[in-house]
Design a protein around this motif. Structure first.
Motif, mmCIF file in Angstrom:
data_model
loop_
_atom_site.group_PDB
_atom_site.id
_atom_site.type_symbol
_atom_site.label_atom_id
_atom_site.label_comp_id
_atom_site.label_asym_id
_atom_site.label_seq_id
_atom_site.Cartn_x
_atom_site.Cartn_y
_atom_site.Cartn_z
ATOM 1 N N UNK A 1 1.057 -1.032 -0.220
ATOM 2 C CA UNK A 1 -0.116 0.075 -0.089
ATOM 3 C C UNK A 1 0.911 1.327 -0.061
ATOM 4 N N UNK A 2 0.756 2.058 -1.173
ATOM 5 C CA UNK A 2 1.630 3.180 -1.142
ATOM 6 C C UNK A 2 3.100 2.913 -1.043
ATOM 7 N N UNK A 3 3.365 1.693 -1.462
ATOM 8 C CA UNK A 3 4.848 1.478 -1.714
ATOM 9 C C UNK A 3 5.456 0.483 -0.488
ATOM 10 N N UNK A 4 4.633 0.548 0.438
ATOM 11 C CA UNK A 4 5.104 -0.072 1.787
ATOM 12 C C UNK A 4 4.342 -1.593 2.050
ATOM 13 N N UNK A 5 5.269 -2.355 2.224
ATOM 14 C CA UNK A 5 4.758 -3.881 2.372
ATOM 15 C C UNK A 5 4.058 -4.201 3.690
ATOM 16 N N UNK A 6 2.976 -4.690 3.396
ATOM 17 C CA UNK A 6 2.064 -4.858 4.466
ATOM 18 C C UNK A 6 2.214 -6.211 5.203
ATOM 19 N N UNK A 7 2.695 -6.321 6.451
ATOM 20 C CA UNK A 7 3.010 -7.561 7.066
ATOM 21 C C UNK A 7 1.963 -7.616 8.603
ATOM 22 N N UNK A 8 1.811 -9.039 9.033
ATOM 23 C CA UNK A 8 1.211 -9.215 10.087
ATOM 24 C C UNK A 8 1.623 -8.399 11.192
ATOM 25 N N UNK A 9 2.815 -8.096 11.606
ATOM 26 C CA UNK A 9 3.354 -7.505 12.612
ATOM 27 C C UNK A 9 3.247 -5.899 12.553
ATOM 28 N N UNK A 10 3.350 -5.564 11.101
ATOM 29 C CA UNK A 10 3.112 -4.087 11.066
ATOM 30 C C UNK A 10 1.446 -3.730 11.502
ATOM 31 N N UNK A 11 0.634 -4.662 10.719
ATOM 32 C CA UNK A 11 -0.881 -4.587 11.324
ATOM 33 C C UNK A 11 -1.017 -4.428 12.721
ATOM 34 N N UNK B 1 -5.692 7.364 6.673
ATOM 35 C CA UNK B 1 -4.607 7.292 7.726
ATOM 36 C C UNK B 1 -4.873 8.167 8.940
ATOM 37 N N UNK B 2 -4.632 7.672 9.968
ATOM 38 C CA UNK B 2 -4.937 8.331 11.206
ATOM 39 C C UNK B 2 -3.462 8.756 12.051
ATOM 40 N N UNK B 3 -3.368 9.406 13.013
ATOM 41 C CA UNK B 3 -2.116 9.632 13.992
ATOM 42 C C UNK B 3 -2.524 10.065 15.069
ATOM 43 N N UNK B 4 -1.641 9.345 16.069
ATOM 44 C CA UNK B 4 -1.906 9.786 17.523
ATOM 45 C C UNK B 4 -1.882 11.436 17.695
ATOM 46 N N UNK B 5 -1.760 11.726 18.885
ATOM 47 C CA UNK B 5 -1.325 13.049 19.488
ATOM 48 C C UNK B 5 -0.174 13.469 19.185
ATOM 49 N N UNK C 1 1.078 -3.782 15.132
ATOM 50 C CA UNK C 1 1.804 -2.633 15.715
ATOM 51 C C UNK C 1 0.823 -1.639 15.628
ATOM 52 N N UNK C 2 0.377 -1.238 14.344
ATOM 53 C CA UNK C 2 -0.582 0.009 14.109
ATOM 54 C C UNK C 2 -1.781 -0.053 14.762
ATOM 55 N N UNK C 3 -2.328 -1.473 15.175
ATOM 56 C CA UNK C 3 -3.596 -1.593 15.839
ATOM 57 C C UNK C 3 -3.367 -1.157 17.280
ATOM 58 N N UNK C 4 -2.200 -1.301 17.922
ATOM 59 C CA UNK C 4 -1.871 -1.022 19.098
ATOM 60 C C UNK C 4 -1.778 0.446 19.233
ATOM 61 N N UNK C 5 -1.178 0.993 18.308
ATOM 62 C CA UNK C 5 -1.299 2.716 18.201
ATOM 63 C C UNK C 5 -2.909 3.222 18.069
ATOM 64 N N UNK C 6 -3.496 2.632 17.115
ATOM 65 C CA UNK C 6 -4.644 3.541 16.900
ATOM 66 C C UNK C 6 -5.896 2.707 16.841
ATOM 67 N N UNK C 7 -5.699 1.476 17.376
ATOM 68 C CA UNK C 7 -7.182 0.650 17.309
ATOM 69 C C UNK C 7 -7.466 -0.240 16.268
ATOM 70 N N UNK C 8 -7.737 -1.328 16.279
ATOM 71 C CA UNK C 8 -8.189 -2.289 15.167
ATOM 72 C C UNK C 8 -8.883 -1.814 14.284
ATOM 73 N N UNK D 1 0.442 4.060 8.995
ATOM 74 C CA UNK D 1 1.285 4.035 7.867
ATOM 75 C C UNK D 1 2.790 3.910 8.311
ATOM 76 N N UNK D 2 2.839 4.903 9.392
ATOM 77 C CA UNK D 2 4.346 4.869 10.036
ATOM 78 C C UNK D 2 4.809 3.443 10.569
ATOM 79 N N UNK D 3 3.612 3.214 11.529
ATOM 80 C CA UNK D 3 3.912 1.950 12.442
ATOM 81 C C UNK D 3 3.777 0.664 11.328
ATOM 82 N N UNK D 4 3.079 0.697 10.519
ATOM 83 C CA UNK D 4 3.112 -0.549 9.475
ATOM 84 C C UNK D 4 4.438 -0.603 8.786
ATOM 85 N N UNK D 5 5.050 0.541 8.422
ATOM 86 C CA UNK D 5 6.333 0.398 7.920
ATOM 87 C C UNK D 5 7.418 0.229 8.778
ATOM 88 N N UNK D 6 7.349 0.629 10.164
ATOM 89 C CA UNK D 6 8.417 0.627 11.092
ATOM 90 C C UNK D 6 8.340 -0.713 11.538
#
Length: 214
Positions: free
Chosen positions: A149-159, A182-186, A161-168, A192-197
């Motif tokens: 998605x937008x050049x970033x590979x989607x993986x289970x761990x990235x998904x 795409x949403x961000x915390x405060x 981690x993003x759910x931990x940040x922003x909710x499933x 997208x950053x967490x999915x990549x990182x």
């Protein structure tokens, strides 16, 4: 005339001979590391910063890093709190993994003070939340794992981690909109950053579980 020619020839010979001067030959030496100094094992570990707020933190030894579950959770914890169990941020999120009170309540944790003072409970809660989000996002993990998605590979761990940040729920919207929602915390960290990182970790040892409780 012959005398001048002889003088010039002698002078030229002197100049040529002196131009070669003395020189030093440097011998190439192949330096070898002594066997006693060689590192044979993987000794990379997570080192927490020395700004720990509680002596309880010191009792928890950081595990070896890697691309397995331990590496995933410690990398995520360092991003959230620098790995500190006793942290409360400016928005009231708690502990090493920065849980909100509503999320803790969903998993059966209702005593925030006890939660902050119990590293083992924090670790168990994080694992429980991973199992819970795996269940909620199981179809999306199956559908999008390995895609881009937008050049970033989607993986289970990235998904996850993003759910931990922003909710499933927000992660579902992100994936199903192919990155448009795409949403961000405060603090500015986005899905997208967490999915990549946090991509590419093997967290298969944590099984999905419906309505997981601590």
């Amino acid at each position: 005339m012959k005398r001048w020619i002889s003088f010039i020839l002698h002078l030229a010979m002197i100049v040529i001979l002196t131009s070669f001067g003395s020189y030093t030959v440097t011998k190439k030496v192949d330096y070898k590391v002594p066997d006693s100094l060689k590192v044979e094992a993987n000794t990379e570990i997570l080192v927490l910063k020395d700004s720990l707020d509680s002596s309880k933190d010191l009792k928890i030894k950081p595990p070896f890093l890697g691309k397995a579950y331990n590496g995933f959770k410690e990398a995520l914890a360092f991003k959230e709190s620098q790995g500190r169990y006793s942290v409360i941020n400016t928005f009231g999120y708690l502990g090493k993994y920065q849980f909100g009170l509503s999320t803790l309540s969903l998993m059966g944790v209702h005593d925030s003070k006890n939660f902050l003072n119990d590293p083992a409970l924090q670790e168990k809660t994080f694992e429980t939340n991973i199992a819970r989000n795996k269940w909620i996002l199981r179809r999306d993990i199956k559908r999008f794992n390995g895609k881009r998605i937008r050049g970033v590979e989607i993986t289970e761990s990235g998904i996850l981690a993003a759910a931990h940040l922003a909710g499933a729920g927000n992660v579902k919207k992100y994936l199903r909109s192919y990155g448009k929602n795409d949403v961000a915390d405060a603090y500015g960290s986005s899905i997208s950053y967490y999915i990549r990182k946090f991509a590419g970790y093997d967290i298969s040892r944590i099984a999905q579980k419906r309505n997981a409780k601590v």
